[in-house]
Design a protein around this motif. Structure first.
Motif, PDB file in Angstrom:
ATOM      1  N   GLN A 137      54.421 -44.152  83.067  1.00  0.00           N
ATOM      2  CA  GLN A 137      54.983 -42.734  82.519  1.00  0.00           C
ATOM      3  C   GLN A 137      53.568 -42.072  81.927  1.00  0.00           C
ATOM      4  OE1 GLN A 137      57.722 -41.273  83.525  1.00  0.00           O
ATOM      5  NE2 GLN A 137      58.368 -43.031  84.518  1.00  0.00           N
ATOM      6  N   LEU A 138      53.236 -43.002  81.261  1.00  0.00           N
ATOM      7  CA  LEU A 138      51.877 -42.300  80.320  1.00  0.00           C
ATOM      8  C   LEU A 138      50.803 -41.677  81.603  1.00  0.00           C
ATOM      9  CD1 LEU A 138      51.111 -45.013  77.356  1.00  0.00           C
ATOM     10  CD2 LEU A 138      51.807 -42.443  77.687  1.00  0.00           C
ATOM     11  N   VAL A 139      50.580 -42.470  82.620  1.00  0.00           N
ATOM     12  CA  VAL A 139      49.310 -42.048  83.314  1.00  0.00           C
ATOM     13  C   VAL A 139      50.145 -40.711  84.149  1.00  0.00           C
ATOM     14  CG1 VAL A 139      48.341 -42.646  85.670  1.00  0.00           C
ATOM     15  CG2 VAL A 139      48.594 -44.289  83.964  1.00  0.00           C
ATOM     16  N   LYS A 140      51.384 -41.068  84.429  1.00  0.00           N
ATOM     17  CA  LYS A 140      52.000 -39.584  85.043  1.00  0.00           C
ATOM     18  C   LYS A 140      51.867 -38.362  84.232  1.00  0.00           C
ATOM     19  CE  LYS A 140      55.186 -36.634  86.198  1.00  0.00           C
ATOM     20  NZ  LYS A 140      55.766 -35.491  85.399  1.00  0.00           N
ATOM     21  N   HIS A 168      46.240 -51.403  80.218  1.00  0.00           N
ATOM     22  CA  HIS A 168      45.849 -50.851  81.332  1.00  0.00           C
ATOM     23  C   HIS A 168      44.554 -50.137  80.718  1.00  0.00           C
ATOM     24  CE1 HIS A 168      46.655 -48.998  84.996  1.00  0.00           C
ATOM     25  NE2 HIS A 168      46.570 -47.721  84.799  1.00  0.00           N
ATOM     26  N   ASP A 169      43.514 -50.908  81.471  1.00  0.00           N
ATOM     27  CA  ASP A 169      41.982 -50.522  80.875  1.00  0.00           C
ATOM     28  C   ASP A 169      41.666 -49.159  81.375  1.00  0.00           C
ATOM     29  OD1 ASP A 169      42.039 -52.699  79.485  1.00  0.00           O
ATOM     30  OD2 ASP A 169      40.933 -53.882  80.898  1.00  0.00           O
ATOM     31  N   HIS A 170      42.467 -48.660  82.494  1.00  0.00           N
ATOM     32  CA  HIS A 170      41.814 -47.273  82.958  1.00  0.00           C
ATOM     33  C   HIS A 170      42.288 -46.204  81.991  1.00  0.00           C
ATOM     34  CE1 HIS A 170      41.021 -49.297  86.677  1.00  0.00           C
ATOM     35  NE2 HIS A 170      42.499 -49.680  86.692  1.00  0.00           N
ATOM     36  N   TYR A 171      43.205 -46.691  80.999  1.00  0.00           N
ATOM     37  CA  TYR A 171      43.934 -45.535  79.988  1.00  0.00           C
ATOM     38  C   TYR A 171      43.111 -45.579  78.554  1.00  0.00           C
ATOM     39  CZ  TYR A 171      47.549 -42.226  78.285  1.00  0.00           C
ATOM     40  OH  TYR A 171      48.207 -41.231  77.834  1.00  0.00           O
TER      41      TYR A 171
END
Lengths: 307, 492, 293
Positions: free
Chosen positions: A289-292, A78-81
């Motif tokens: 969950q990480l993005v949350k 997930h390149d946004h993270y």
């Protein structure tokens, strides 16, 4: 190397492996599942879990194109993270090993291949050996074999043992994961017995399931196998890895698996060298969950690439 | 092999993954600064005007002040109970009594989390236990006995069942709410009225239960809660108008009570101390047995009358079991009772902590091999590391006396007969554990172990339908199940 | 010339044997008309001690007998008693009963023993339970005998008093140390002879004769007596026993029933000397609805 080690081992009589009380296992697992994993420990645990995934596609309809996409996803979860780890490996059929190997290049991500007439294992030994050698020749770093469940259930433990030992030899430098297909073994006593056979025969990893049979990697089964690994380590000094596969698609269950590893075999196993998740959809749930955790907002699957 | 060792060394260097604190919220808990006595449906000040503090053993801070009842207060409470018995409760049908009990059960369930949090704050037990064990079991106990209230004639074939009258009940600090439920539910179901005294270190959940009982509309005087110390309890025991004394606590106090009521017509049940054996055979499911040992002695910090405090391991598996046990001890979380991950909470009081330490000191002086968990310890509060006393003799004080803390003595044995003899070689007879894969061996042992509860391939399980109570100096009478009714009735 | 009769020597009954009291003492109770009944052993605390040792060593074997076997042995007591009617009749009348009263007491005693013989393998089914716990366990509560039970027999009812107190206790698998009626002791020793010839193992029932007041303290304080049945008449003695019993938390039962009445026999008198033992064991339910495996 392991097989030479195993020659020095005292091979136990597999008819008399330790018994398991299933209700006691259920109680223990319930205790583990009541652990509350919050805040930093949650984020840290989820990143660790991502790094332990064997991103898997094992379908008759797999094509080189599909495998290439999966390999790209493996490197770009997930390149946004920022600063996300990669998965541990990509797991495919032998015919796709070459494609995967090329697509992953020098990313450090391993290629695992199922073999031995996966998933049923219903083939003569020479075919299983050829299957394995083919995968290794194609560049597989890891081999996921299945045991002969029919022979096991018929009580032919020597047959099962010899077959694993033979495949181990055929693996050469590749690490061998032995799939017990616990859903077909039915009892935890059988799971324990099969775990011991696999480890003494030279398994580098023991793995619950093919993903084709339900139930698969329940906490009870994984717990039983971890305790077998612990006992084997205490007796021989040899570490064996654990791979629950099938049915772990939520990050919470993955975290409970990690807690279980920590409280049974210990922190040394909390590394993708020694613990893997065989899963296809777990990665995205963890990412959500990480993005949350990062944004505070509950996530939608539409914002995460499916493969 | 070499490669494996290398990998192992590499693996050891990585940092460990630790759990972040996960404290249960206390924001929804309603506690008063000061608690009065609950007598005749009202909150009344103690005659003496005296109060004592209830301390949180997890951080040594005061939670609330609690009234100290004296003889006059107890007399008031007994009179209220007598009046309620004569005028209301004995005249009410079993069906209606049962409905009150059902209502109490439901209301405990509704407020379960609040009760659990207060229980852990006041008594030091881990929130996981108060949430998953104490409070649900308390609610279930009321629910179970509620159903008996209108069915008593089926419990005692060929007999007419009558209530006893006023029951005086004295409960301990290890399961404050649960013990209140064990005492109150069967007494009310059978038609008695109650004067109950919680232990001085853990009065709060009993007082919260009084609030709940009041809210449930139970008629005034049916349940009276008087708080205080041993002197308050003695007033209840000695009050001439009490028909029944039910006590859970130490064997010494139980004997004093039995002596005090000799020559009176008071009926009594005593649930006292224990020194229960937990026996592991070579053919046991070893990993589950190890869990059973842990659950047997470290549940509720070992403040359990039926704790499996004497471990007997068959010699062939002794090294293996002890190694696994040590490993398991090292993975226990000890600390903040309100943290959801805490396995072992705070020792209930400073006094009890001193007692436990005294025993560990004796163990050291006796030259035993002592193993303490490597777990981290909180800097404040009353805590004690889970402890094993290895290679200990049957004659050791630690094997003979109840410690009531997280201290396990470990002995080995060779034959079935030997272990039965050693297990029974105690004045107590509350419980025992047996771990083996062989059915006929289980029944041989369960038959020969002189104890009221036998856990075979399990330990420390409780259920409202399951009678609990001891042989020998562990007391008499049963609590729970059909047999628990007998304590509160006279049969004609 | 008239034949000189042989007088019976009344000894005590310990461990299946008939010793004299170790103290060498005796007393001579008299009947209502002032006639001396016999020289009766005045048992000492050492006799009590010996009796408890005998009862303790007999306990394990008696408790573990098959219930059906206990039932047959208790029935055998009734058979033996029936065969000795004449002797009991004579003793009861000598102690002051009319012939009619004596016959009634003997009949009732025999019938009561038969009644309890029938209960030996049934009370368990009345008082035991299978408890439906919420967790995956099988749980049951069964009856077990309390152990060695001391009995202070009723003053009245030389035979029926013994039968009504002792028989339910042994029917439940306990062993007994009994102090017979002080003023009506004759039947006690004859009853012991019945027991000895009826397959009741030695030590299961031990019978002493003597003074209640003297032995009371030792019944109460003996640490190897698990329960007491007090059928005497003194409230003070009962209180004293209750106080002394705290030493090892004896279970004390006050037997107040009128032995000549039907209400003095019931399985609840067996239950009085039983402990409830609850056993748990896990149930594995592969494929059950709650199973996750």
């Amino acid at each position: 190397m392991k097989s030479s080690a195993s020659k020095k081992l005292n091979i136990p009589d597999f008819r008399f492996t330790p018994t398991i009380d299933k209700v006691g296992v259920e109680e223990r697992v319930a205790r583990i599942q009541s652990r509350s994993i919050k805040k930093e420990s949650k984020v840290e645990g989820m990143k660790m879990a991502l790094n332990m995934i064997d991103l898997t596609t094992l379908e008759g309809k797999d094509t080189p194109g599909k495998v290439k996409q999966l390999c790209y996803k493996a490197q770009h979860l997930h390149d946004h993270y920022p600063d996300l780890p990669t998965v541990a490996a990509v797991c495919v059929y032998p015919s796709m090993v070459k494609t995967a190997k090329k697509a992953l290049g020098n990313s450090g991500i391993k290629v695992a291949s199922v073999s031995t007439a996966f998933p049923s294992g219903q083939a003569p030994r020479n075919i299983k050996l050829d299957d394995t050698k083919f995968a290794v020749d194609q560049g597989a770093d890891e081999i996921d074999m299945v045991i002969s469940r029919g022979e096991f259930l018929a009580g032919n433990y020597d047959f099962v043992f010899d077959e694993i030992a033979a495949i181990k030899e055929a693996c050469g430098q590749a690490r061998l994961k032995v799939i017990l297909e616990t859903g077909e073994l039915v009892t935890l006593d059988n799971v324990r017995r099969a775990s011991e056979i696999a480890m003494y025969a030279g398994a580098d990893f023991i793995k619950t399931s093919t993903g084709k049979i339900q139930p698969a990697a329940t906490m009870q089964v994984t717990y039983t196998m971890l305790m077998a690994i612990k006992d084997y380590y205490d007796k021989t000094g040899i570490m064996v890895g654990m791979k629950p596969a099938g049915g772990i698609s939520k990050s919470k269950l993955a975290l409970h698996n990690l807690i279980m590893v920590k409280e049974t075999v210990g922190d040394d196993w909390l590394d993708n060298e020694w613990f893997r998740f065989g899963a296809s959809s777990l990665a995205n749930d963890i990412l959500m969950q990480l993005v949350k955790q990062q944004t505070g907002a509950y996530q939608s699957g539409d914002y995460f690439s499916i493969d | 092999m070499a490669k494996n060792k290398q990998q192992k060394a590499k693996a050891s260097k990585k940092k460990t993954w630790d759990l972040s604190p996960a404290p249960e919220s206390t924001s929804h808990v309603q506690l008063k600064k000061k608690y009065e006595l609950y007598i005749d449906g009202k909150w009344v000040k103690p005659t003496s005007g005296k109060y004592f503090p209830s301390i949180n053993p997890g951080n040594e801070e005061k939670i609330a002040d609690v009234a100290h009842a004296d003889a006059k207060d107890v007399d008031k409470a007994v009179k209220a109970a007598r009046k309620a018995y004569d005028n209301v409760w004995s005249k009410m049908s079993g069906k209606e009594r049962g409905k009150y009990l059902f209502r109490i059960a439901r209301m405990i369930q509704e407020r379960a989390r609040e009760f659990a949090v207060i229980e852990s704050m006041d008594g030091g037990k881990p929130i996981r236990e108060s949430r998953d064990v104490d409070v649900p079991l308390a609610a279930n106990h009321f629910f179970y006995y509620a159903g008996w209230a209108d069915k008593l004639e089926f419990a005692f074939p060929n007999r007419k069942v009558e209530a006893l009258g006023v029951a005086g009940q004295i409960i301990p600090w290890n399961f404050p709410l649960l013990m209140a439920a064990w005492k109150i539910a069967p007494a009310l179901a059978t038609g008695n009225t109650i004067v109950i005294k919680p232990a001085e270190t853990t009065s709060l959940t009993a007082l919260k239960l009084a609030e709940l009982i009041h809210e449930a509309g139970v008629p005034p005087g049916v349940v009276n809660v008087v708080t205080g110390f041993g002197d308050t309890g003695a007033e209840i025991v000695n009050h001439p108008d009490v028909n029944k004394v039910a006590f859970t606590g130490s064997t010494n106090v139980g004997k004093l009570i039995q002596n005090a009521i000799a020559g009176t017509k008071k009926k009594s049940t005593l649930e006292l101390g224990g020194k229960s054996a937990n026996i592991i055979f070579e053919d046991a499911p070893i990993d589950q047995a190890v869990e059973g040992i842990v659950n047997g002695i470290f549940f509720n910090q070992g403040h359990v009358c039926c704790a499996g405090s004497r471990l007997f391991v068959q010699e062939g598996v002794a090294d293996q079991v002890i190694k696994k046990l040590k490993n398991r001890l090292d993975h226990l979380y000890i600390g903040d009772p309100l943290d959801k991950n805490t396995d072992v909470g705070a020792i209930n009081s400073k006094e009890q902590l001193d007692t436990i330490r005294k025993y560990i000191e004796i163990g050291k002086n006796e030259g035993n091999d002592i193993y303490e968990s490597s777990c981290n310890m909180p800097s404040k509060g009353y805590f004690c590391k889970p402890t094993l006393v290895l290679n200990v003799a049957q004659s050791s004080k630690l094997v003979q006396e109840e410690i009531f803390g997280p201290v396990l003595t470990v002995q080995t044995f060779r034959t079935v007969d030997e272990v039965i003899q050693k297990a029974n070689n105690t004045p107590y007879g509350l419980a025992a554990g047996v771990w083996t894969d062989k059915g006929s061996k289980i029944f041989n042992l369960t038959g020969k172990l002189r104890a009221g509860v036998i856990w075979a391939n399990t330990y420390n399980r409780f259920d409202p339908v399951s009678p609990f109570g001891g042989y020998k100096e562990s007391g008499f009478g049963r609590e729970g199940g059909l047999h628990g009714l007998e304590a509160y009735v006279k049969l004609a | 010339m008239e034949r000189l009769g042989i007088l019976k020597t009344y000894k005590i009954y310990i461990g299946g044997k008939f010793p004299r009291t170790e103290s060498g003492r005796y007393y001579s109770p008299k009947n209502a008309s002032g006639e001396a009944l016999a020289n009766i052993c005045l048992s000492s605390r050492k006799d009590l001690r010996n009796a408890v040792v005998a009862a303790r060593s007999a306990f394990g074997g008696w408790a573990e007998r098959a219930a059906f076997n206990r039932s047959q042995i208790v029935y055998r007591i009734a058979e033996m008693l029936e065969g000795r009617r004449a002797q009991f009749l004579e003793e009861l009348m000598k102690q002051g009963s009319t012939k009619q009263q004596a016959e009634k007491e003997i009949n009732l005693s025999i019938d009561r023993i038969v009644y309890y013989a029938g209960w030996c393998d049934k009370y368990q089914q009345i008082f035991s339970t299978v408890n439906p716990v919420s967790s995956s366990h099988f749980n049951f509560s069964a009856m077990e005998p309390t152990g060695v039970v001391g009995v202070i027999a009723p003053e009245e009812g030389s035979l029926i008093g013994l039968v009504s107190t002792i028989i339910p206790i042994i029917a439940g698998g306990n062993t007994v140390v009994c102090l017979a009626s002080e003023k009506l002791p004759l039947c006690a020793i004859t009853f012991a002879e019945v027991l000895q010839t009826s397959d009741v193992p030695g030590g299961v029932v031990n019978i002493l004769t003597g003074n209640e007041k003297e032995l009371l303290e030792h019944f109460g304080s003996h640490m190897d007596i698990n329960a007491l049945c007090y059928a005497g008449a003194s409230e003070d003695h009962l209180t004293q026993l209750n106080k002394l019993s705290t030493g090892n938390l004896k279970r004390i039962r006050n037997f107040e029933a009128n032995c000549m009445d039907e209400s003095s026999q019931s399985p609840y008198f067996i239950q009085d000397y039983q402990e409830v033992k609850t056993t748990w064991h896990p149930i594995e339910n592969i494929g059950g609805s709650t199973s996750t495996y």
